[in-house]
Design a protein around this motif. Structure first.
Motif, PDB file in Angstrom:
ATOM      1  N   GLY A   1       0.779  -1.208  -0.472  1.00  0.00           N
ATOM      2  CA  GLY A   1       0.135  -0.205  -0.276  1.00  0.00           C
ATOM      3  C   GLY A   1       1.125   1.137  -0.124  1.00  0.00           C
ATOM      4  O   GLY A   1       0.285   2.110  -0.826  1.00  0.00           O
ATOM      5  N   LEU A   2       1.506   1.229   0.525  1.00  0.00           N
ATOM      6  CA  LEU A   2       3.085   2.402   1.158  1.00  0.00           C
ATOM      7  C   LEU A   2       3.229   2.542  -0.596  1.00  0.00           C
ATOM      8  O   LEU A   2       3.613   3.455  -0.968  1.00  0.00           O
ATOM      9  CB  LEU A   2       3.374   2.036   2.034  1.00  0.00           C
ATOM     10  N   PHE A   3       3.533   1.508  -1.368  1.00  0.00           N
ATOM     11  CA  PHE A   3       4.538   1.537  -2.383  1.00  0.00           C
ATOM     12  C   PHE A   3       4.087   2.415  -3.463  1.00  0.00           C
ATOM     13  O   PHE A   3       4.509   3.047  -4.409  1.00  0.00           O
ATOM     14  CB  PHE A   3       5.135  -0.015  -3.216  1.00  0.00           C
ATOM     15  N   TYR A   4       2.692   1.544  -3.379  1.00  0.00           N
ATOM     16  CA  TYR A   4       1.843   2.372  -4.060  1.00  0.00           C
ATOM     17  C   TYR A   4       1.464   3.640  -4.277  1.00  0.00           C
ATOM     18  O   TYR A   4       0.800   4.737  -4.652  1.00  0.00           O
ATOM     19  CB  TYR A   4       0.149   1.391  -4.921  1.00  0.00           C
ATOM     20  N   ASP A   5       1.416   4.311  -2.591  1.00  0.00           N
ATOM     21  CA  ASP A   5       1.431   5.643  -2.413  1.00  0.00           C
ATOM     22  C   ASP A   5       2.354   6.738  -2.806  1.00  0.00           C
ATOM     23  O   ASP A   5       1.566   7.832  -3.636  1.00  0.00           O
ATOM     24  CB  ASP A   5       1.292   5.387  -0.812  1.00  0.00           C
ATOM     25  N   ARG A   6       3.484   5.844  -2.776  1.00  0.00           N
ATOM     26  CA  ARG A   6       4.668   6.848  -3.197  1.00  0.00           C
ATOM     27  C   ARG A   6       4.186   6.767  -4.855  1.00  0.00           C
ATOM     28  O   ARG A   6       4.403   7.599  -5.423  1.00  0.00           O
ATOM     29  CB  ARG A   6       5.372   6.295  -3.060  1.00  0.00           C
ATOM     30  N   PHE A   7       3.869   6.401  -5.408  1.00  0.00           N
ATOM     31  CA  PHE A   7       4.068   6.886  -7.303  1.00  0.00           C
ATOM     32  C   PHE A   7       2.320   6.754  -7.473  1.00  0.00           C
ATOM     33  O   PHE A   7       2.688   6.911  -8.928  1.00  0.00           O
ATOM     34  CB  PHE A   7       4.761   4.823  -7.752  1.00  0.00           C
ATOM     35  N   ALA A   8       1.661   6.670  -6.752  1.00  0.00           N
ATOM     36  CA  ALA A   8      -0.021   7.006  -7.611  1.00  0.00           C
ATOM     37  C   ALA A   8       0.305   7.950  -8.393  1.00  0.00           C
ATOM     38  O   ALA A   8      -0.479   8.707  -9.791  1.00  0.00           O
ATOM     39  CB  ALA A   8      -0.961   7.585  -6.491  1.00  0.00           C
ATOM     40  N   GLN A   9       0.563   9.089  -7.630  1.00  0.00           N
ATOM     41  CA  GLN A   9       0.645  10.542  -8.850  1.00  0.00           C
ATOM     42  C   GLN A   9       1.006  10.122  -9.801  1.00  0.00           C
ATOM     43  O   GLN A   9       0.891  10.710 -10.766  1.00  0.00           O
ATOM     44  CB  GLN A   9       1.449  12.036  -8.162  1.00  0.00           C
ATOM     45  N   LEU A  10       2.812   9.800  -9.447  1.00  0.00           N
ATOM     46  CA  LEU A  10       2.956   9.037 -10.820  1.00  0.00           C
ATOM     47  C   LEU A  10       2.282   8.777 -12.293  1.00  0.00           C
ATOM     48  O   LEU A  10       2.417   8.438 -13.441  1.00  0.00           O
ATOM     49  CB  LEU A  10       4.602   9.221 -10.302  1.00  0.00           C
ATOM     50  N   SER A  11       1.518   7.481 -11.175  1.00  0.00           N
ATOM     51  CA  SER A  11       0.850   6.401 -12.039  1.00  0.00           C
ATOM     52  C   SER A  11      -0.266   7.315 -13.456  1.00  0.00           C
ATOM     53  O   SER A  11      -0.093   6.846 -14.125  1.00  0.00           O
ATOM     54  CB  SER A  11       0.717   5.695 -11.279  1.00  0.00           C
ATOM     55  N   ALA A  12      -0.866   8.483 -12.669  1.00  0.00           N
ATOM     56  CA  ALA A  12      -1.911   9.352 -12.743  1.00  0.00           C
ATOM     57  C   ALA A  12      -1.014   9.962 -14.123  1.00  0.00           C
ATOM     58  O   ALA A  12      -2.454  10.277 -15.488  1.00  0.00           O
ATOM     59  CB  ALA A  12      -2.578   9.991 -11.726  1.00  0.00           C
ATOM     60  N   MET A  13       0.142  10.409 -14.295  1.00  0.00           N
ATOM     61  CA  MET A  13       0.750  10.966 -15.459  1.00  0.00           C
ATOM     62  C   MET A  13       0.706   9.682 -16.514  1.00  0.00           C
ATOM     63  O   MET A  13       0.888  10.208 -17.813  1.00  0.00           O
ATOM     64  CB  MET A  13       1.874  11.735 -14.853  1.00  0.00           C
ATOM     65  N   ALA A  14       1.094   8.468 -15.733  1.00  0.00           N
ATOM     66  CA  ALA A  14       2.239   8.157 -17.248  1.00  0.00           C
ATOM     67  C   ALA A  14       0.951   7.410 -17.806  1.00  0.00           C
ATOM     68  O   ALA A  14       1.709   7.475 -19.841  1.00  0.00           O
ATOM     69  CB  ALA A  14       2.094   6.762 -17.044  1.00  0.00           C
ATOM     70  N   ASP A  15      -0.254   7.169 -18.033  1.00  0.00           N
ATOM     71  CA  ASP A  15      -1.361   6.677 -18.857  1.00  0.00           C
ATOM     72  C   ASP A  15      -2.400   7.465 -18.451  1.00  0.00           C
ATOM     73  O   ASP A  15      -3.267   7.502 -17.636  1.00  0.00           O
ATOM     74  CB  ASP A  15      -0.971   5.277 -18.804  1.00  0.00           C
ATOM     75  N   PRO A  16      -2.718   8.099 -19.435  1.00  0.00           N
ATOM     76  CA  PRO A  16      -3.797   8.937 -19.166  1.00  0.00           C
ATOM     77  C   PRO A  16      -5.199   8.024 -19.035  1.00  0.00           C
ATOM     78  O   PRO A  16      -6.301   8.864 -18.758  1.00  0.00           O
ATOM     79  CB  PRO A  16      -4.284   9.871 -20.140  1.00  0.00           C
ATOM     80  N   GLU A  17      -5.666   7.119 -19.520  1.00  0.00           N
ATOM     81  CA  GLU A  17      -6.368   6.283 -19.065  1.00  0.00           C
ATOM     82  C   GLU A  17      -6.447   5.911 -18.399  1.00  0.00           C
ATOM     83  O   GLU A  17      -7.448   4.202 -17.728  1.00  0.00           O
ATOM     84  CB  GLU A  17      -6.280   4.582 -20.456  1.00  0.00           C
ATOM     85  N   ALA A  18      -5.108   5.134 -17.314  1.00  0.00           N
ATOM     86  CA  ALA A  18      -5.248   4.907 -16.123  1.00  0.00           C
ATOM     87  C   ALA A  18      -4.787   3.679 -16.259  1.00  0.00           C
ATOM     88  O   ALA A  18      -5.713   2.456 -15.260  1.00  0.00           O
ATOM     89  CB  ALA A  18      -6.172   5.233 -15.041  1.00  0.00           C
ATOM     90  N   ASN A  19      -4.572   2.650 -17.120  1.00  0.00           N
ATOM     91  CA  ASN A  19      -3.524   1.227 -16.699  1.00  0.00           C
ATOM     92  C   ASN A  19      -2.884   0.862 -17.029  1.00  0.00           C
ATOM     93  O   ASN A  19      -2.369   1.143 -17.566  1.00  0.00           O
ATOM     94  CB  ASN A  19      -4.273   1.128 -18.772  1.00  0.00           C
TER      95      ASN A  19
END
Length: 278
Positions: free
Chosen positions: A13-31
């Motif tokens: 959970g903490l791992f994905y907390d760290r990268f959540a915003q970067l993930s949203a930037m990486a793919d506009p469709e959030a896949n």
């Protein structure tokens, strides 16, 4: 994997907390998963190929209007929202990341489907739902983080109604990984908090012991692994300076996916199962 301990859900959970915003930037469709290319001449980008893999999973789950899907390890909501938009289904997604819950629900609201799509903080190994609550379930590249795949499959089987489908994707060892290739795979497992590695032969037993029937076990490595690792490596080299400044010291961010490109023994599996009727 040598020296790799099974991940704790709170760590994931903490791992994905760290990268959540970067993930949203990486793919506009959030896949937030690997891509699928039809063949060597397919010139799709990684986001386009990831969207194609989402479509494949949607096709396999066979859920239409009025059906209710459990999205196990929902990420920031892209696949679940897309299912609701295209098939008219209801979706409940779970993740152990608070930041992902926030971004996923925001995405559902912006897409106009928040009335039938919701995302919640929950552990897939202890799902907070009654038996027979859903018409189908999927775990799109999330069971990779689970310390006990059998327990997750049992929980999915418990909450899916008889006749319902369970679809997932997973990493697996296609053949023994040679010693000279193991360092890259072990680093990937350690830094991205992956659970125990499995083989194709492990899955029939895992599925049956969960009370499910195997429909399909498909090795889609040739369509997924090499191009994803190449494209992810290329994109990583081109990240903006502000992203590099924010995550540059993170060991998981430092890992180059291109190190896995030639490890053909490290594969990608599509699993389709169903809960028996009666």
């Amino acid at each position: 994997m040598r020296g790799i301990k099974a991940p704790d859900p709170s760590e994931v959970g903490l791992f994905y907390d760290r990268f959540a915003q970067l993930s949203a930037m990486a793919d506009p469709e959030a896949n937030l998963h690997f891509g699928y290319w039809d063949g060597p001449d397919d010139d799709a980008s990684l986001p386009q190929a990831a969207a194609r893999l989402t479509e494949i999973v949607i096709e396999k789950v066979r859920l239409g209007a009025g059906g209710h899907l459990l999205d196990v390890g929902c990420g920031i909501g892209g696949p679940g929202v897309h299912l609701a938009q295209t098939a008219g289904a209801e979706v409940t997604g779970v993740t152990v990341s608070q930041e992902q819950v926030k971004l996923a629900n925001q995405r559902a609201a912006e897409a106009g489907v928040a009335d039938r799509v919701r995302f919640e903080l929950a552990d897939a190994m202890k799902l907070p739902y009654a038996a027979d609550s859903f018409d189908a379930a999927w775990a799109l590249e999330s069971i990779i983080h689970m310390p006990d795949r059998g327990q997750v499959l049992r929980e999915m089987a418990r909450v899916v109604r008889p006749g319902g489908r369970v679809v997932l994707t997973d990493f697996f060892e296609r053949a023994p990984i040679p010693e000279y290739k193991r360092a890259a795979v072990e680093t990937y497992y350690r830094e991205t908090l992956l659970g125990p590695i499995v083989t194709l032969d492990d899955y029939p037993g895992l599925v049956r012991e969960a009370g499910l029937m195997v429909d399909e076990l498909i090795d889609i490595s040739e369509n997924v692994m090499r191009r994803t690792t190449q494209e992810a490596s290329r994109l990583k080299q081109a990240v903006p300076a502000e992203v590099q400044q924010m995550h540059g010291d993170d060991p998981a961010f430092q890992f180059d996916p291109g190190d896995l490109t030639d490890v053909w023994e490290f594969g990608y599996l599509l699993v389709v199962a169903q809960r028996p009727r009666g």
